[in-house]
Write a protein that holds these residues in place. Structure first.
Motif, PDB file in Angstrom:
ATOM      1  N   HIS A 163       0.874  -1.185   0.000  1.00 21.23           N
ATOM      2  CA  HIS A 163       0.000   0.000   0.000  1.00 21.23           C
ATOM      3  C   HIS A 163       0.903   1.225   0.000  1.00 21.23           C
ATOM      4  O   HIS A 163       1.797   1.349   0.849  1.00 21.23           O
ATOM      5  N   THR A 164       0.677   2.124  -0.946  1.00 23.24           N
ATOM      6  CA  THR A 164       1.621   3.214  -1.198  1.00 23.24           C
ATOM      7  C   THR A 164       0.928   4.564  -1.165  1.00 23.24           C
ATOM      8  O   THR A 164      -0.195   4.705  -1.659  1.00 23.24           O
ATOM      9  N   GLY A 165       1.610   5.564  -0.614  1.00 23.60           N
ATOM     10  CA  GLY A 165       1.118   6.932  -0.628  1.00 23.60           C
ATOM     11  C   GLY A 165       1.667   7.715  -1.801  1.00 23.60           C
ATOM     12  O   GLY A 165       2.588   7.271  -2.490  1.00 23.60           O
ATOM     13  N   MET A 189      -1.430  -4.587  -5.054  1.00 24.43           N
ATOM     14  CA  MET A 189      -0.677  -3.336  -5.011  1.00 24.43           C
ATOM     15  C   MET A 189      -1.631  -2.177  -5.271  1.00 24.43           C
ATOM     16  O   MET A 189      -2.267  -2.105  -6.315  1.00 24.43           O
ATOM     17  N   ASP A 190      -1.751  -1.307  -4.299  1.00 25.54           N
ATOM     18  CA  ASP A 190      -2.616  -0.134  -4.456  1.00 25.54           C
ATOM     19  C   ASP A 190      -2.159   0.897  -3.441  1.00 25.54           C
ATOM     20  O   ASP A 190      -1.124   0.735  -2.802  1.00 25.54           O
ATOM     21  N   GLY A 191      -2.939   1.966  -3.281  1.00 30.55           N
ATOM     22  CA  GLY A 191      -2.518   2.990  -2.348  1.00 30.55           C
ATOM     23  C   GLY A 191      -3.516   4.099  -2.179  1.00 30.55           C
ATOM     24  O   GLY A 191      -4.707   3.956  -2.505  1.00 30.55           O
ATOM     25  N   ASP A 192      -3.028   5.217  -1.675  1.00 32.30           N
ATOM     26  CA  ASP A 192      -3.894   6.356  -1.375  1.00 32.30           C
ATOM     27  C   ASP A 192      -4.576   6.906  -2.619  1.00 32.30           C
ATOM     28  O   ASP A 192      -5.624   7.557  -2.522  1.00 32.30           O
ATOM     29  N   THR A 193      -3.980   6.687  -3.797  1.00 32.32           N
ATOM     30  CA  THR A 193      -4.609   7.179  -5.024  1.00 32.32           C
ATOM     31  C   THR A 193      -5.994   6.564  -5.219  1.00 32.32           C
ATOM     32  O   THR A 193      -6.843   7.163  -5.874  1.00 32.32           O
ATOM     33  N   ARG A 194      -6.227   5.374  -4.653  1.00 31.83           N
ATOM     34  CA  ARG A 194      -7.550   4.759  -4.776  1.00 31.83           C
ATOM     35  C   ARG A 194      -8.606   5.610  -4.090  1.00 31.83           C
ATOM     36  O   ARG A 194      -9.777   5.610  -4.501  1.00 31.83           O
ATOM     37  N   GLY A 195      -8.215   6.343  -3.061  1.00 31.85           N
ATOM     38  CA  GLY A 195      -9.190   7.138  -2.329  1.00 31.85           C
ATOM     39  C   GLY A 195      -9.408   8.524  -2.878  1.00 31.85           C
ATOM     40  O   GLY A 195     -10.296   9.234  -2.406  1.00 31.85           O
ATOM     41  N   CYS A 196      -8.592   8.957  -3.876  1.00 29.80           N
ATOM     42  CA  CYS A 196      -8.760  10.330  -4.354  1.00 29.80           C
ATOM     43  C   CYS A 196      -8.727  10.446  -5.876  1.00 29.80           C
ATOM     44  O   CYS A 196      -9.438  11.278  -6.442  1.00 29.80           O
ATOM     45  N   ALA A 197      -7.915   9.621  -6.551  1.00 28.15           N
ATOM     46  CA  ALA A 197      -7.694   9.823  -7.982  1.00 28.15           C
ATOM     47  C   ALA A 197      -8.247   8.713  -8.853  1.00 28.15           C
ATOM     48  O   ALA A 197      -8.179   8.817 -10.083  1.00 28.15           O
ATOM     49  N   ALA A 198      -8.783   7.644  -8.262  1.00 25.89           N
ATOM     50  CA  ALA A 198      -9.172   6.480  -9.064  1.00 25.89           C
ATOM     51  C   ALA A 198     -10.314   6.793 -10.021  1.00 25.89           C
ATOM     52  O   ALA A 198     -10.294   6.369 -11.180  1.00 25.89           O
ATOM     53  N   ALA A 199     -11.325   7.516  -9.555  1.00 26.51           N
ATOM     54  CA  ALA A 199     -12.464   7.822 -10.422  1.00 26.51           C
ATOM     55  C   ALA A 199     -12.047   8.729 -11.571  1.00 26.51           C
ATOM     56  O   ALA A 199     -12.518   8.575 -12.703  1.00 26.51           O
ATOM     57  N   ALA A 200     -11.173   9.689 -11.295  1.00 24.55           N
ATOM     58  CA  ALA A 200     -10.681  10.571 -12.360  1.00 24.55           C
ATOM     59  C   ALA A 200      -9.935   9.773 -13.414  1.00 24.55           C
ATOM     60  O   ALA A 200     -10.163   9.942 -14.621  1.00 24.55           O
ATOM     61  N   ALA A 201      -9.040   8.887 -12.983  1.00 27.51           N
ATOM     62  CA  ALA A 201      -8.258   8.086 -13.929  1.00 27.51           C
ATOM     63  C   ALA A 201      -9.161   7.147 -14.716  1.00 27.51           C
ATOM     64  O   ALA A 201      -8.989   6.971 -15.933  1.00 27.51           O
ATOM     65  N   ALA A 202     -10.140   6.527 -14.034  1.00 28.39           N
ATOM     66  CA  ALA A 202     -11.037   5.596 -14.718  1.00 28.39           C
ATOM     67  C   ALA A 202     -11.871   6.308 -15.772  1.00 28.39           C
ATOM     68  O   ALA A 202     -12.101   5.770 -16.870  1.00 28.39           O
ATOM     69  N   ALA A 203     -12.340   7.511 -15.474  1.00 22.15           N
ATOM     70  CA  ALA A 203     -13.155   8.254 -16.437  1.00 22.15           C
ATOM     71  C   ALA A 203     -12.340   8.673 -17.653  1.00 22.15           C
ATOM     72  O   ALA A 203     -12.808   8.584 -18.798  1.00 22.15           O
ATOM     73  N   LEU A 204     -11.115   9.145 -17.435  1.00 23.01           N
ATOM     74  CA  LEU A 204     -10.276   9.538 -18.564  1.00 23.01           C
ATOM     75  C   LEU A 204      -9.972   8.345 -19.468  1.00 23.01           C
ATOM     76  O   LEU A 204     -10.033   8.446 -20.697  1.00 23.01           O
ATOM     77  N   ALA A 205      -9.664   7.190 -18.853  1.00 24.93           N
ATOM     78  CA  ALA A 205      -9.379   5.997 -19.659  1.00 24.93           C
ATOM     79  C   ALA A 205     -10.621   5.519 -20.385  1.00 24.93           C
ATOM     80  O   ALA A 205     -10.558   5.089 -21.542  1.00 24.93           O
ATOM     81  N   ALA A 206     -11.786   5.589 -19.732  1.00 24.94           N
ATOM     82  CA  ALA A 206     -13.023   5.123 -20.359  1.00 24.94           C
ATOM     83  C   ALA A 206     -13.396   5.988 -21.556  1.00 24.94           C
ATOM     84  O   ALA A 206     -13.869   5.483 -22.580  1.00 24.94           O
ATOM     85  N   SER A 207     -13.193   7.287 -21.457  1.00 28.74           N
ATOM     86  CA  SER A 207     -13.597   8.195 -22.533  1.00 28.74           C
ATOM     87  C   SER A 207     -12.563   8.295 -23.642  1.00 28.74           C
ATOM     88  O   SER A 207     -12.915   8.307 -24.831  1.00 28.74           O
ATOM     89  N   PRO A 437      -8.499  -7.701 -12.748  1.00 29.97           N
ATOM     90  CA  PRO A 437      -8.145  -6.356 -12.282  1.00 29.97           C
ATOM     91  C   PRO A 437      -7.318  -6.422 -11.003  1.00 29.97           C
ATOM     92  O   PRO A 437      -7.449  -7.357 -10.207  1.00 29.97           O
ATOM     93  N   ALA A 438      -6.461  -5.440 -10.804  1.00 29.10           N
ATOM     94  CA  ALA A 438      -5.645  -5.387  -9.591  1.00 29.10           C
ATOM     95  C   ALA A 438      -6.535  -5.283  -8.363  1.00 29.10           C
ATOM     96  O   ALA A 438      -7.656  -4.766  -8.408  1.00 29.10           O
ATOM     97  N   THR A 439      -6.035  -5.779  -7.250  1.00 27.34           N
ATOM     98  CA  THR A 439      -6.761  -5.704  -5.986  1.00 27.34           C
ATOM     99  C   THR A 439      -6.782  -4.263  -5.498  1.00 27.34           C
ATOM    100  O   THR A 439      -5.730  -3.650  -5.331  1.00 27.34           O
ATOM    101  N   HIS A 440      -7.977  -3.723  -5.263  1.00 22.17           N
ATOM    102  CA  HIS A 440      -8.029  -2.332  -4.813  1.00 22.17           C
ATOM    103  C   HIS A 440      -7.792  -2.248  -3.304  1.00 22.17           C
ATOM    104  O   HIS A 440      -7.873  -3.247  -2.582  1.00 22.17           O
ATOM    105  N   ALA A 441      -7.480  -1.037  -2.825  1.00 24.02           N
ATOM    106  CA  ALA A 441      -6.992  -0.852  -1.460  1.00 24.02           C
ATOM    107  C   ALA A 441      -7.962  -1.392  -0.415  1.00 24.02           C
ATOM    108  O   ALA A 441      -7.549  -2.065   0.539  1.00 24.02           O
ATOM    109  N   THR A 442      -9.250  -1.117  -0.565  1.00 24.75           N
ATOM    110  CA  THR A 442     -10.218  -1.594   0.414  1.00 24.75           C
ATOM    111  C   THR A 442     -10.222  -3.109   0.470  1.00 24.75           C
ATOM    112  O   THR A 442     -10.335  -3.705   1.551  1.00 24.75           O
ATOM    113  N   GLN A 443     -10.062  -3.750  -0.676  1.00 26.71           N
ATOM    114  CA  GLN A 443     -10.041  -5.208  -0.714  1.00 26.71           C
ATOM    115  C   GLN A 443      -8.745  -5.759  -0.114  1.00 26.71           C
ATOM    116  O   GLN A 443      -8.754  -6.816   0.539  1.00 26.71           O
ATOM    117  N   ILE A 444      -7.635  -5.066  -0.313  1.00 25.98           N
ATOM    118  CA  ILE A 444      -6.377  -5.487   0.313  1.00 25.98           C
ATOM    119  C   ILE A 444      -6.532  -5.517   1.825  1.00 25.98           C
ATOM    120  O   ILE A 444      -6.128  -6.484   2.496  1.00 25.98           O
TER     121      ILE A 444
END
Length: 804
Positions: A163-165, A189-207, A437-444
């Motif tokens: 888990h990485t900051g 492998m996941d980190g603090d980005t799951r709590g703040c940046a994951a939705a932004a990254a997912a939307a950019l990749a999806a679009s 898919p990679a294991t997300h932080a909450t699941q870790i």
């Protein structure tokens, strides 16, 4: 906080947009711009203003040297210079020539560089239930022994998690990714980005096919409309906000729309404030998209040539005329129509998306709707047409693969991408986790609680302070916890091994800001005691673990920050985040945006010029997912949609969320958490109208009850919007912060797996009599569990504090 006329230092620098010729020049590639006559301005017209913060009693003449670095206060990526005197950092100033901040400093910058209590100077190991000082050899031997023991058992790769900051440098993130994905082969492998940046990254990749902000901060110079979706830019991105205000105060100011539930400083500045009901962002955006399509306020030629899915989008938003959207999201119809007219008339639109949207109900779907808006208007890839999904810090973790996906913005479901990495690292492709898919932080953390994870290595992060109940998980006897951090955090107190890390300014590396600008941070001072750079710790672990490639050579072949950066460049080559044209020497002259190849070594200021997107199979980062359920579509369906380099228009119906109030719990509770709590007790800001309805007054002790629990606080009447109460935490213990977190909604976005813990539907009950009032008149509500003193919560941390 910045007001409209003056910043805390009393200075504003209004400016106007470039003329048409300068705008045309700004759209040219870097080498072509260099060939233009000097009379044409080639830089941003935003005036330079150098801010300086120095320790009391230190003057600029007292500074021995200034060392280049990047902002430590946030994710915006401003360049700064550190003032060094006597082997210490004694100040910071903005770098005048930087393309991001033009010399300005975030007001939080100097506090971010201040030393904090609990600095670690020697490794700690747990002996007899207590943390005691140790040597590096003893500490690392314990980590390596535990790692080898777990790996020796069948499926041992699944027993180790990281888990990485976001406070690591790019070189450290990449090194960790190689160790975890190629050396150990763990998907955890996941980190603090799951709590703040994951939705932004997912939307950019999806679009658009891959992550990466499409715009450049210089788009603020050119735009004629600004739209802020779900954030108070004044608080979250002060330097970007200064740039917006300076444009607004200069000639030819852009119109401004702010969609935010609260009346923030940004909302007060706006020409149109869309005070959207929390959790209803998709309904609001569907209403705006309906207006644009129904009235013909969109670029039909651009949509036809460069997008996929406009028919599906219309079938969805057709059901959201402004009147229906207004009923759902609580915004007057006239405001929605006014905002749609501004958007439809804009020639150059800049949008910024923030945490109130990215951390709320249907986060990825709502962020995709903002992408839709820019695609319908053709507002991408040219000066003034910019889009920023500002989820928070962590760009480097997302690009390098230390948090979730594969390095280089590669697609875990694409066998070709896995083979590319296997060839680069010279390992068997089967070693690299790519079966899901990679294991997300909450699941870790869930796996750690179940006992299937036996070693959890936490670097540059303090998840215990933000995740209710995690202290109980990390205190398990069968879980070996390694914490690598500059400070003795709450998380470190629960560790079996604590490794003292260097802080920014004490090591060398690069960091990427929100508009893809890479900056070099040079080492300014030595770390205290025996603290080491995070890169040195990871390299030491790889050596002690004897991680090797298929030819028996060391898997991690680099030895310092610059050679690690060169290794990352090889990984990024040919990918959308290509860094191959960037060198440390180039960065010493100033920040460079990716993608940047040796042939075009100026970097790309904007992505998707000419409507060319990274959606081709073999290039895309994702094959897509259902926005409602998160179910992966797969390559076959993706190819059937035939993107051929075109962007996706995603349709999403509004789905109600538990955070929306109802008859039983009619108020929305918002929690304002602070990293440092003041000695005052917690209090609730309540609108006077709501206070009268509940029979409460200023100073009353009340209980805010949700279906999850309850918390007691003192009432303060304020100007918050009717129907909302704000819990301001200033308690005497961290337990109050956790109790408030347990009150609020806990779930995650189905696509990005980003945790959503932003609000809760509550009711208020007065629990203490006023002077002279009989206590019998207050009837307590039965059956509500108090979250103010949750059973067992915080016990493990308190015990470890007492031990140390």
């Amino acid at each position: 906080m910045l007001d409209r006329i003056a910043d805390p230092r009393g200075r504003r620098t209004p400016y106007g947009p470039p003329d048409a010729v300068e705008r045309l020049a700004a759209a040219l590639p870097g080498r072509m711009r260099d060939a233009l006559p000097p009379v044409i301005r080639l830089g941003s017209p935003w005036p330079v203003r150098v801010d300086v913060f120095l320790e009391d009693g230190v003057a600029e003449d007292d500074v021995e040297c200034w060392v280049p670095a990047a902002s430590a206060a946030g994710s915006h990526g401003e360049a700064v210079d550190l003032a060094v005197r006597g082997g210490r950092v004694v100040g910071v100033r903005g770098r005048a020539g930087d393309r991001v901040n033009h010399g300005r400093l975030d007001p939080r910058e100097w506090p971010a560089w201040q030393p904090r209590p609990g600095r670690l100077t020697r490794p700690l190991v747990r002996e007899g239930g207590r943390l005691v000082e140790s040597t590096w050899d003893v500490a690392m031997d314990r980590v390596v022994t535990r790692s080898r023991h777990l790996l020796a058992a069948p499926g041992g790769w699944g027993r180790i998690a990281f888990h990485t900051g976001p406070r690591l440098f790019l070189e450290e993130h990449y090194t960790l990714a190689v160790i975890g994905k190629a050396g150990i082969g763990t998907p955890h492998m996941d980190g603090d980005t799951r709590g703040c940046a994951a939705a932004a990254a997912a939307a950019l990749a999806a679009s658009f096919g891959t992550d990466g902000q499409p715009g450049s901060y210089t788009d603020v110079d050119h735009c004629d409309a600004l739209a802020l979706w779900g954030h108070d830019c004044a608080a979250c991105h002060p330097v970007l906000w200064e740039r917006m205000l300076d444009r607004r105060l200069g000639p030819g100011p852009p119109a401004m729309i702010v969609a935010d539930p609260d009346r923030t400083p940004a909302a007060r500045e706006a020409d149109v404030h869309l005070a959207v009901r929390r959790g209803t962002n998709v309904a609001l955006l569907n209403g705006l998209l309906h207006e644009l399509l129904a009235n013909g306020w969109h670029d039909a030629a651009y949509v036809a040539a460069h997008t996929v899915g406009v028919e599906r989008l219309w079938r969805t938003v057709e059901a959201y005329p402004a009147k229906r959207a207004a009923e759902i999201c609580g915004v007057p119809v006239a405001r929605i129509e006014q905002a749609a007219e501004i958007l439809g008339a804009a020639e150059r639109l800049v949008s910024t998306v923030g945490p109130a949207l990215l951390g709320s109900n249907q986060a990825t779907a709502a962020a995709c709707q903002v992408d839709n808006l820019h695609l319908l208007l053709g507002m991408l890839g040219r000066p003034g047409a910019g889009l920023f999904q500002l989820g928070g810090p962590g760009c480097d973790a997302l690009e390098t693969g230390s948090a979730g996906d594969l390095p280089g913005l590669r697609n875990w479901a694409d066998p070709g991408h896995v083979r590319e990495l296997a060839a680069l690292w010279n390992v068997d492709p089967a070693v690299i986790p790519h079966w899901g898919p990679a294991t997300h932080a909450t699941q870790i953390f869930g796996y750690a609680e179940e006992g299937s994870v036996g070693l959890l290595w936490i670097t540059a992060s303090d998840p215990v302070s933000a995740t209710p109940g995690l202290d109980r998980v990390l205190a398990r006897e069968d879980l070996f916890v390694v914490v690598q951090d500059p400070y003795l955090t709450e998380t470190a107190l629960l560790a079996d091994v604590v490794l003292p890390a260097a802080a920014w300014g004490e090591k060398t590396g690069t960091v990427t800001g929100a508009d893809r600008t890479v900056h070099l941070c040079e080492k300014a001072v030595e770390p205290p005691g025996e603290a080491r750079a995070d890169l040195a710790v990871l390299l030491d672990y790889a050596r002690r673990m004897d991680l090797r490639d298929r030819d028996g050579l060391p898997l991690v072949g680099w030895t310092d920050a610059e050679s690690a950066f060169e290794a990352w460049k090889a990984c990024s080559g040919g990918r959308p985040c290509d860094h191959t044209g960037i060198t440390y020497d180039r960065l010493r002259a100033g920040g460079v945006q990716w993608p940047c190849t040796p042939a075009g070594s100026y970097g790309a200021e904007r992505l998707y010029a000419g409507g060319r997107f990274a959606t081709e199979p073999g290039r895309c980062q994702t094959f897509g997912a259902d926005l409602a359920t998160g179910a992966e579509y797969g390559e076959e369906r993706y190819r059937a949609d035939g993107p051929r380099g075109r962007a996706f228009l995603h349709a999403a119906d509004y789905e109600p969320s538990p955070e929306v109030a109802d008859d039983e719990y009619p108020l929305v509770l918002l929690v304002c958490r602070a990293p440092r709590l003041s000695p005052a007790p917690p209090y609730l800001e309540v609108h006077p109208g709501d206070a009268a309805a509940y029979g409460v007054e200023e100073g009353d002790l009340v209980r805010a009850e949700s279906p999850r629990g309850a918390l007691e606080a003192v009432v303060r009447l304020s100007g918050v919007r009717p129907g909302a109460v704000v819990l301001r935490l200033g308690g005497r213990s961290e337990a109050e912060a956790r109790a408030a977190a347990e009150l609020t909604l806990t779930s995650w976005d189905p696509v990005s797996r980003q945790p959503l813990r932003t609000a809760a539907a509550v009711r208020l009950v007065r629990v203490a009599p006023r002077p002279g009032e009989p206590a019998e008149e207050l009837t307590p509500v039965e059956g509500v569990c108090s979250a103010a003193t949750p059973l067992g919560h915080g016990v493990a941390v308190r015990e470890r504090y007492e031990e140390v």
